[in-house]
Structures are given as structure tokens and as C-alpha cells.
Scaffold this motif. Structure first.
Motif, PDB file in Angstrom:
ATOM      1  N   ALA B  44      70.788  55.190  16.140  1.00  0.00           N
ATOM      2  CA  ALA B  44      72.102  54.986  16.744  1.00  0.00           C
ATOM      3  C   ALA B  44      72.210  55.768  18.045  1.00  0.00           C
ATOM      4  N   ILE B  45      71.697  57.010  18.074  1.00  0.00           N
ATOM      5  CA  ILE B  45      71.777  57.819  19.298  1.00  0.00           C
ATOM      6  C   ILE B  45      70.988  57.156  20.425  1.00  0.00           C
ATOM      7  N   THR B  46      69.765  56.712  20.102  1.00  0.00           N
ATOM      8  CA  THR B  46      68.946  56.057  21.124  1.00  0.00           C
ATOM      9  C   THR B  46      69.646  54.802  21.647  1.00  0.00           C
ATOM     10  N   HIS B  47      70.387  54.127  20.754  1.00  0.00           N
ATOM     11  CA  HIS B  47      71.084  52.921  21.185  1.00  0.00           C
ATOM     12  C   HIS B  47      72.259  53.249  22.108  1.00  0.00           C
ATOM     13  N   VAL B  48      73.042  54.273  21.752  1.00  0.00           N
ATOM     14  CA  VAL B  48      74.265  54.515  22.530  1.00  0.00           C
ATOM     15  C   VAL B  48      74.019  55.369  23.767  1.00  0.00           C
ATOM     16  N   ARG B  70      68.507  63.951  24.864  1.00  0.00           N
ATOM     17  CA  ARG B  70      67.753  64.436  26.027  1.00  0.00           C
ATOM     18  C   ARG B  70      66.768  63.378  26.507  1.00  0.00           C
ATOM     19  N   ASN B  71      66.514  63.356  27.810  1.00  0.00           N
ATOM     20  CA  ASN B  71      65.552  62.380  28.336  1.00  0.00           C
ATOM     21  C   ASN B  71      64.149  62.964  28.309  1.00  0.00           C
ATOM     22  N   GLU B  72      63.187  62.293  28.940  1.00  0.00           N
ATOM     23  CA  GLU B  72      61.791  62.718  28.898  1.00  0.00           C
ATOM     24  C   GLU B  72      61.589  64.149  29.375  1.00  0.00           C
ATOM     25  N   GLU B  73      62.336  64.545  30.426  1.00  0.00           N
ATOM     26  CA  GLU B  73      62.149  65.901  30.973  1.00  0.00           C
ATOM     27  C   GLU B  73      62.891  66.951  30.162  1.00  0.00           C
ATOM     28  N   GLY B  74      63.584  66.511  29.084  1.00  0.00           N
ATOM     29  CA  GLY B  74      64.296  67.476  28.254  1.00  0.00           C
ATOM     30  C   GLY B  74      65.668  67.829  28.794  1.00  0.00           C
ATOM     31  N   VAL B  75      66.156  67.053  29.770  1.00  0.00           N
ATOM     32  CA  VAL B  75      67.484  67.315  30.313  1.00  0.00           C
ATOM     33  C   VAL B  75      68.529  66.612  29.450  1.00  0.00           C
ATOM     34  N   LEU B  76      69.621  67.313  29.170  1.00  0.00           N
ATOM     35  CA  LEU B  76      70.697  66.717  28.377  1.00  0.00           C
ATOM     36  C   LEU B  76      71.345  65.595  29.182  1.00  0.00           C
ATOM     37  N   ILE B  77      71.278  64.347  28.644  1.00  0.00           N
ATOM     38  CA  ILE B  77      71.831  63.236  29.427  1.00  0.00           C
ATOM     39  C   ILE B  77      73.093  62.651  28.810  1.00  0.00           C
ATOM     40  N   GLY B  78      73.433  63.078  27.604  1.00  0.00           N
ATOM     41  CA  GLY B  78      74.665  62.536  27.040  1.00  0.00           C
ATOM     42  C   GLY B  78      74.942  63.062  25.655  1.00  0.00           C
ATOM     43  N   PHE B  79      76.155  62.791  25.196  1.00  0.00           N
ATOM     44  CA  PHE B  79      76.542  63.163  23.843  1.00  0.00           C
ATOM     45  C   PHE B  79      76.614  61.921  22.971  1.00  0.00           C
ATOM     46  N   GLY B  80      76.152  62.052  21.727  1.00  0.00           N
ATOM     47  CA  GLY B  80      76.373  61.018  20.728  1.00  0.00           C
ATOM     48  C   GLY B  80      77.414  61.544  19.768  1.00  0.00           C
ATOM     49  N   ILE B  81      78.585  60.921  19.770  1.00  0.00           N
ATOM     50  CA  ILE B  81      79.665  61.417  18.932  1.00  0.00           C
ATOM     51  C   ILE B  81      79.771  60.531  17.696  1.00  0.00           C
ATOM     52  N   MET B  95      79.049  55.570  16.211  1.00  0.00           N
ATOM     53  CA  MET B  95      78.408  56.499  17.131  1.00  0.00           C
ATOM     54  C   MET B  95      78.830  56.096  18.536  1.00  0.00           C
ATOM     55  N   LEU B  96      79.393  57.067  19.261  1.00  0.00           N
ATOM     56  CA  LEU B  96      79.879  56.801  20.606  1.00  0.00           C
ATOM     57  C   LEU B  96      79.010  57.583  21.580  1.00  0.00           C
ATOM     58  N   GLY B  97      78.418  56.887  22.550  1.00  0.00           N
ATOM     59  CA  GLY B  97      77.588  57.583  23.530  1.00  0.00           C
ATOM     60  C   GLY B  97      78.363  57.833  24.805  1.00  0.00           C
ATOM     61  N   THR B  98      78.375  59.078  25.267  1.00  0.00           N
ATOM     62  CA  THR B  98      79.088  59.382  26.518  1.00  0.00           C
ATOM     63  C   THR B  98      78.146  60.145  27.438  1.00  0.00           C
ATOM     64  N   ASN B  99      78.567  60.280  28.702  1.00  0.00           N
ATOM     65  CA  ASN B  99      77.796  61.163  29.587  1.00  0.00           C
ATOM     66  C   ASN B  99      78.188  62.611  29.298  1.00  0.00           C
ATOM     67  N   THR B 100      77.512  63.565  29.934  1.00  0.00           N
ATOM     68  CA  THR B 100      77.725  64.960  29.553  1.00  0.00           C
ATOM     69  C   THR B 100      79.090  65.499  29.979  1.00  0.00           C
ATOM     70  N   LEU B 102      81.814  63.746  29.709  1.00  0.00           N
ATOM     71  CA  LEU B 102      82.784  63.003  28.907  1.00  0.00           C
ATOM     72  C   LEU B 102      83.717  62.158  29.761  1.00  0.00           C
ATOM     73  N   THR B 103      83.212  61.607  30.857  1.00  0.00           N
ATOM     74  CA  THR B 103      84.064  60.756  31.678  1.00  0.00           C
ATOM     75  C   THR B 103      83.708  59.277  31.521  1.00  0.00           C
ATOM     76  N   THR B 104      82.504  58.980  31.031  1.00  0.00           N
ATOM     77  CA  THR B 104      82.099  57.592  30.873  1.00  0.00           C
ATOM     78  C   THR B 104      81.539  57.354  29.475  1.00  0.00           C
ATOM     79  N   ILE B 105      81.977  56.237  28.873  1.00  0.00           N
ATOM     80  CA  ILE B 105      81.379  55.812  27.607  1.00  0.00           C
ATOM     81  C   ILE B 105      80.174  54.968  27.953  1.00  0.00           C
ATOM     82  N   LYS B 106      79.022  55.342  27.397  1.00  0.00           N
ATOM     83  CA  LYS B 106      77.836  54.533  27.679  1.00  0.00           C
ATOM     84  C   LYS B 106      77.813  53.313  26.780  1.00  0.00           C
ATOM     85  N   ARG B 107      77.905  53.554  25.464  1.00  0.00           N
ATOM     86  CA  ARG B 107      77.867  52.452  24.511  1.00  0.00           C
ATOM     87  C   ARG B 107      78.509  52.888  23.203  1.00  0.00           C
TER      88      ARG B 107
END
Lengths: 203, 201
Positions: B44-48, B70-81, B95-100, B102-107
Motif C-alpha cells: 500500500a505504501i509503495t502504491h500511494v 524513502r526513495n533510492e537515495e534514502g531521502v524521505l519523500i512522503g508519508f503513508g498515513i 492508506m493516504l500518501g502525502t508529500n513531506t 503535507l500539502t499534496t495528496i499523492k494517492r
């Protein structure tokens, strides 16, 4: 003791004493999980697993169980196998387990299973009980398949998840709602009774 | 042996055998069941949060869990709520995916729901409901667009489309999303959840 031949012991569960259409037992899962064929099949197989194993155990240990505590003993045995079925589904088929939800633990109170222990396994030999349980299980699975096929085709336009109806077809949502289960079961029971009546007339 | 003693002995023996049998089965399947749950959450996290390579749990309380992707470089790219609340008939969890920030919902991905089949259950439907959540601005509380429109272009920046015939289910998801976003913002403010972007700044 039953006086039927082994073959009759097996086939009676398919029609003459079919748990759903003739005995009207186990209707709760029959109505609740037959919206899709895959769910109906999974529920039928889980029930078959519990019924066959419980019948084997009850028929093997029936001599030791005092009459007064037989129902309690049967239920403990059935509940154990139901829990095993529930855990196996959760471990190996998580998607189906999620779909069926609380209906797997509820197999404990499926009257088909306790009914067979009380009416058959506690009075007959292990081999006969095994054949009886197999026949009843198959009868139950077939009944669930009949109901779920009709409901899935009319309610979603699919069969086993594959689209079978053309794009012109508008799914009848009522068929996957509880009301659709009652309607389908009623019609099927009517047809079953009609066929039975015709057979009797011919005899 | 008197009947009473026999009754007690037989029931006890059956109980003990069943109990130990179940304990064995429980132990044998426990690990796999836990693994299945873990895998479902990771999927679910990978999806959102697209491009997630690894994820970890950051915070957990009743009805809410926050995962960091986290992405390939290990940088935090979003929250899975992972949040849950009451829908029309029963619990809805998603599961709600947002950017770090919390201004945009990814999926959005629905994990569990028991809404009416054919109506409310469409909250799981990508075309009818879920696609309207993609890349949605959530700096303001989201609102519901009623009656429903056909394309995302017709929706306002903070509007979510309703499912025709299932207003309550759509509304329930919206409410849980708004309240969980609110709660996560509060948690970040109070320092319970670290969003690394703030550390960089």
C-alpha cells in the motif's frame, strides 16, 4: 445404523438430502457469501474441510463420549477445525480470508456440520461417516456454486472474475445485495421442489 | 467410573487435545500471517507514494499509523498515513500518501471496507473515486463536490468528487482524510513525528 449402500451414502448428499436445497441447513453462509463464485467456492471448501475432519474424529471417538456431553464435545471438535481453517486461509490465502471475514469463524455454527455429527457420525462407522461427510460437503459446495454463479453473472456480469456478459448488460446490483441472495435461493428452492415433485409423480 | 466423573474427564481430555492442537497450528501460521499483514502495508505504501524503495513506521496510535517512504537515495519523500474510521456500515481503513510537507495528496488506497456492494463499495474503484484524489492540494481541508462531475478538471482545487448514490461513504472517507491530516500536522508540530525536510531547513 444406516442401511444404505456406500454409493447411496455418498449420493444422498447431492440431491435427496442436499444440505441446502432439501434440508435447508447452513443457510447463513449460503446467503451471506455467495455474491461471487470465488467466495462461494472458498466457503464451500472450508466447510467441507471442517465437516469431513469433524466427522472422522467424532466417528472414531463416539464410544468414549457420554451421551450427556456429546453436543459440547462435538462443538469443541468442530470449533478446533474451524480455527485451523481460519488460520490456514489467513496464512496462505490472505485475499480470500479478507473477503470472507467473520464468516469463516461462523462455520462453527453451521448446522450442516453439527447436524451430521448428531444424525450420522455419532451412530455410524468411521468409513461410512467419511463417505457421508464427503457427499454432504460436495452437495453443499454445489449448492453454493449454483447460487453464487447466478448472483455473480446477474449482479456483476462476471463469472469467476471474468467478464461473461457483453457491454450491453447493466449489472443488477440487487443480486449482490442481501435481497438478491434471498430471491435467488427462493427461486432455486422452488425449482428443486418442482423437480422433486415431477420425480415422485413418475414413480 | 461414575457418569459424572466420566463426563468431566472426557470433556477435559477433548479440550486439552484441541487446545494443544490449536496452539501448534497457531504457532506454525503466526509468522506467515504477520508477514502477510506487513506485506499488505508495504504494498500500500509503495502504491500511494510512488518511487518508494523502503519504508518504516514513524508513529502509531489507535486508528492512525504514520509510515515514512524513502526513495533510492534514502531521502524521505512522503508519508503513508494509515487511518480508519466509521463508514456507512462498518469500518473503513485506507492508506493516504502525502508529500513531506503535507500539502499534496499523492494517492489514496482503500485497505478495508464493508460498504454496500455496488454503491458505497465503489470507494475502491479507481475510475469512479480514487483517481480524483491523485495529486490533490490538501493544504486546506478538502470538500465534497455534489452532484458528481465526470472529469477531474471540473473539480475545484480542494474538491473531491462524490460517488452517485453513495454520498455517505464518500463523505466518510473525506472526513477521515481531513481529520487524520489534521492530527498528523499536530503530531509533527509537537515533534512526535520528524519530517526531515524541516531538519534540512
Amino acid at each position: 445404523m444406516s442401511t444404505k449402500s456406500i454409493g447411496q451414502e455418498f449420493t444422498k448428499g447431492l440431491w435427496d438430502e442436499n444440505p441446502v436445497f432439501r434440508q435447508l441447513l447452513g443457510l447463513c453462509p449460503t446467503l451471506a457469501v455467495t455474491g461471487w463464485v470465488i467466495n462461494g467456492l472458498a466457503m464451500g471448501l472450508a466447510t467441507a474441510f471442517v465437516l469431513v475432519l469433524s466427522s472422522l474424529v467424532v466417528a472414531s471417538i463416539k464410544k468414549f463420549i457420554p451421551n450427556q456431553v456429546r453436543i459440547a464435545s462435538f462443538i469443541v471438535i468442530i470449533a478446533s477445525f474451524v480455527t485451523v481453517a481460519d488460520r490456514i486461509l489467513a496464512a496462505y490465502f490472505p485475499a480470500i480470508s479478507k473477503e470472507l471475514g467473520p464468516y469463516v469463524p461462523l462455520i462453527v455454527v453451521n448446522c450442516v456440520i453439527l447436524g451430521r455429527q448428531e444424525a450420522f457420525s455419532s451412530k455410524n462407522s468411521v468409513s461410512r461417516s467419511f463417505i457421508d461427510a464427503l457427499g454432504m460437503s460436495l452437495g453443499f459446495v454445489l449448492a453454493l456454486l449454483a447460487l453464487s454463479s447466478i448472483r455473480e453473472i446477474l449482479g456483476s456480469g462476471t463469472f469467476f472474475g471474468y467478464q461473461v456478459m457483453g457491454s450491453w448488460f447493466k449489472p443488477w446490483i440487487i443480486m449482490i445485495l442481501p435481497a438478491g441472495a434471498f430471491l435467488t435461493l427462493g427461486v432455486l428452492l422452488g425449482i428443486a421442489l418442482h423437480i422433486e415433485y415431477k420425480i415422485k409423480l413418475r414413480k | 467410573m461414575s457418569l459424572y466423573v466420566r463426563m468431566v474427564v472426557v470433556l477435559t481430555v477433548i479440550g486439552l487435545i484441541s487446545g494443544s492442537f490449536l496452539a501448534t497450528v497457531g504457532m506454525l501460521t503466526e509468522e506467515r500471517i504477520a508477514l502477510n499483514k506487513q506485506r499488505a502495508i508495504e504494498e500500500a505504501i509503495t502504491h500511494v507514494i510512488p518511487d518508494t524503495e523502503s519504508s518504516e513506521i514513524l508513529y502509531e496510535e489507535k486508528g492512525l499509523a504514520i509510515y515514512g517512504g524513502r526513495n533510492e537515495e534514502g531521502v524521505l519523500i512522503g508519508f503513508g498515513i494509515l487511518a480508519s474510521g466509521i463508514g456507512f456500515q462498518d469500518k473503513i481503513s485506507f492508506m493516504l500518501g502525502t508529500n513531506t510537507s503535507l500539502t499534496t495528496i499523492k494517492r489514496l488506497k482503500i485497505i478495508e471496507q464493508k460498504e454496500t456492494p455496488g454503491l458505497g463499495a465503489k470507494i475502491e474503484d479507481e475510475d469512479v473515486f480514487l483517481k480524483f484524489w491523485e495529486n490533490k492540494d490538501c493544504s486546506e481541508p478538502l470538500t465534497l463536490r455534489k452532484p458528481a462531475v465526470k472529469t477531474s478538471e471540473e473539480l475545484g482545487p480542494t474538491e473531491i468528487n462524490t460517488i452517485t448514490g453513495a454520498t455517505i461513504s464518500s463523505e466518510s472517507v473525506l472526513k477521515i482524510v481531513n481529520s487524520s491530516l489534521e492530527r498528523v500536522r499536530q503530531l509533527i508540530k509537537e515533534g512526535h513525528v520528524q519530517s526531515e525536510q524541516q531538519d534540512v531547513n
